[in-house]
Design a protein around this motif. Sequence first.
Motif, mmCIF file in Angstrom:
data_model
loop_
_atom_site.group_PDB
_atom_site.id
_atom_site.type_symbol
_atom_site.label_atom_id
_atom_site.label_comp_id
_atom_site.label_asym_id
_atom_site.label_seq_id
_atom_site.Cartn_x
_atom_site.Cartn_y
_atom_site.Cartn_z
ATOM 1 N N ASP A 143 -0.406 0.422 -6.363
ATOM 2 C CA ASP A 143 0.845 1.013 -6.790
ATOM 3 C C ASP A 143 0.762 2.527 -6.658
ATOM 4 O OD1 ASP A 143 1.876 -1.440 -7.455
ATOM 5 O OD2 ASP A 143 1.036 -1.363 -9.477
ATOM 6 N N VAL A 144 1.907 3.117 -6.671
ATOM 7 C CA VAL A 144 1.951 4.568 -6.602
ATOM 8 C C VAL A 144 2.707 5.074 -7.816
ATOM 9 C CG1 VAL A 144 4.049 4.501 -5.229
ATOM 10 C CG2 VAL A 144 2.630 6.522 -5.184
ATOM 11 N N GLU A 145 2.290 6.201 -8.335
ATOM 12 C CA GLU A 145 2.996 6.790 -9.464
ATOM 13 C C GLU A 145 4.421 7.127 -9.026
ATOM 14 O OE1 GLU A 145 2.525 11.046 -10.753
ATOM 15 O OE2 GLU A 145 1.370 10.042 -12.284
ATOM 16 N N THR A 146 5.362 6.762 -9.843
ATOM 17 C CA THR A 146 6.764 6.950 -9.479
ATOM 18 C C THR A 146 7.189 8.412 -9.597
ATOM 19 O OG1 THR A 146 7.286 4.739 -10.220
ATOM 20 C CG2 THR A 146 9.114 6.284 -10.065
ATOM 21 N N HIS A 147 7.778 8.900 -8.541
ATOM 22 C CA HIS A 147 8.402 10.214 -8.589
ATOM 23 C C HIS A 147 9.341 10.318 -7.411
ATOM 24 C CE1 HIS A 147 5.824 12.076 -5.387
ATOM 25 N NE2 HIS A 147 5.140 11.020 -5.690
ATOM 26 N N GLY A 148 10.212 11.281 -7.425
ATOM 27 C CA GLY A 148 11.264 11.305 -6.428
ATOM 28 C C GLY A 148 11.258 12.534 -5.546
ATOM 29 N N LYS A 202 -0.946 11.589 1.412
ATOM 30 C CA LYS A 202 -2.063 10.655 1.505
ATOM 31 C C LYS A 202 -1.537 9.239 1.442
ATOM 32 C CE LYS A 202 -4.820 9.830 -1.937
ATOM 33 N NZ LYS A 202 -5.760 9.963 -3.080
ATOM 34 N N ALA A 203 -2.304 8.336 2.036
ATOM 35 C CA ALA A 203 -1.923 6.926 2.043
ATOM 36 C C ALA A 203 -3.174 6.071 1.931
ATOM 37 C CB ALA A 203 -1.189 6.579 3.332
ATOM 38 N N ASP A 204 -3.069 5.020 1.128
ATOM 39 C CA ASP A 204 -4.138 4.020 1.113
ATOM 40 C C ASP A 204 -3.581 2.734 1.682
ATOM 41 O OD1 ASP A 204 -3.186 2.216 -1.200
ATOM 42 O OD2 ASP A 204 -3.191 4.189 -2.131
ATOM 43 N N MET A 250 0.835 -1.191 0.000
ATOM 44 C CA MET A 250 0.000 0.000 0.000
ATOM 45 C C MET A 250 0.876 1.250 0.000
ATOM 46 S SD MET A 250 -2.956 -1.164 -0.225
ATOM 47 C CE MET A 250 -3.598 -2.823 -0.194
ATOM 48 N N ALA A 251 0.326 2.263 -0.517
ATOM 49 C CA ALA A 251 1.184 3.400 -0.866
ATOM 50 C C ALA A 251 0.896 4.645 -0.047
ATOM 51 C CB ALA A 251 1.004 3.728 -2.341
ATOM 52 N N ILE A 252 1.940 5.412 0.096
ATOM 53 C CA ILE A 252 1.824 6.745 0.673
ATOM 54 C C ILE A 252 2.678 7.653 -0.182
ATOM 55 C CG2 ILE A 252 3.686 6.194 2.283
ATOM 56 C CD1 ILE A 252 2.514 8.228 4.213
ATOM 57 N N LEU A 253 2.278 8.870 -0.361
ATOM 58 C CA LEU A 253 3.129 9.796 -1.088
ATOM 59 C C LEU A 253 2.848 11.235 -0.705
ATOM 60 C CD1 LEU A 253 2.058 10.330 -4.784
ATOM 61 C CD2 LEU A 253 0.605 9.274 -3.068
ATOM 62 N N ALA A 268 -2.852 5.986 -6.042
ATOM 63 C CA ALA A 268 -2.601 7.355 -5.612
ATOM 64 C C ALA A 268 -1.738 8.066 -6.648
ATOM 65 C CB ALA A 268 -1.897 7.351 -4.264
ATOM 66 N N LEU A 269 -2.085 9.291 -6.949
ATOM 67 C CA LEU A 269 -1.348 10.091 -7.917
ATOM 68 C C LEU A 269 -0.807 11.341 -7.252
ATOM 69 C CD1 LEU A 269 -3.861 9.912 -10.897
ATOM 70 C CD2 LEU A 269 -1.780 8.554 -10.586
ATOM 71 N N ARG A 270 0.314 11.816 -7.759
ATOM 72 C CA ARG A 270 0.902 13.011 -7.182
ATOM 73 C C ARG A 270 0.017 14.232 -7.378
ATOM 74 N NH1 ARG A 270 6.313 14.189 -10.462
ATOM 75 N NH2 ARG A 270 6.179 16.129 -9.313
ATOM 76 N N THR A 271 -0.883 14.162 -8.343
ATOM 77 C CA THR A 271 -1.772 15.289 -8.608
ATOM 78 C C THR A 271 -3.028 15.265 -7.743
ATOM 79 O OG1 THR A 271 -2.693 13.988 -10.424
ATOM 80 C CG2 THR A 271 -1.002 15.601 -10.984
ATOM 81 N N ASP A 272 -3.173 14.259 -6.938
ATOM 82 C CA ASP A 272 -4.360 14.170 -6.084
ATOM 83 C C ASP A 272 -4.437 15.359 -5.129
ATOM 84 O OD1 ASP A 272 -5.097 11.822 -7.265
ATOM 85 O OD2 ASP A 272 -4.420 10.529 -5.640
#
Lengths: 136, 51
Positions: B2-7, A112-114, A1-4, A37-41
Amino acid sequence: MAILLVDAGLDITTNRVKGAGTEPLNAGWGTGTQTTALRTDTGLGPTTVERDVDLVATTGSRTAGTSTRQTTNTTNDTYQVVATRTATGAGAVTVAGLFDNVTIGSGNLYTKADFAAINLASGDSIQFTWKVVYDN
Amino acid sequence: MDVETHGQVREATLEAVIIRKDGTREDLGEIARYDRPKPTLVERIVKWLSS
């Protein structure tokens, strides 16, 4: 699961470095099926899935957490927020995030994280600990 | 998911502890994680060639 850290989180970060803006220590949560999850969210979930503490209402308040700087790899490279949110209804929490405003529907998303569903009954709480590492 | 890849950052994590109404604690540990992807071999070679 992702967080970004989303793009709006970068905006918050640079604004804070300039001594402006509001700290993103307000914890929100949501329910329902999540998508990538997208960075544009700019909000939780693929649509508007953020919920109040009753896990139903889409209006209400987030929970202000306690922020600190921590050391993961380099001194003070980590921004940490600990927030405990208590459910007043039953449901499954599937997403959470930090915002720079305490009111649901307001402010900007920082991270955000799912995750796999966390099933709660009324009166149960989740203590979240976010760590964002700004190391090279 | 999955998560969109970025750094943007080196890493990010979210840990969770469930605190039941009766006070019982269930430590779920790390429930979400992001790690900045390391450059691929091709990307490292291209960077080296262009330096």
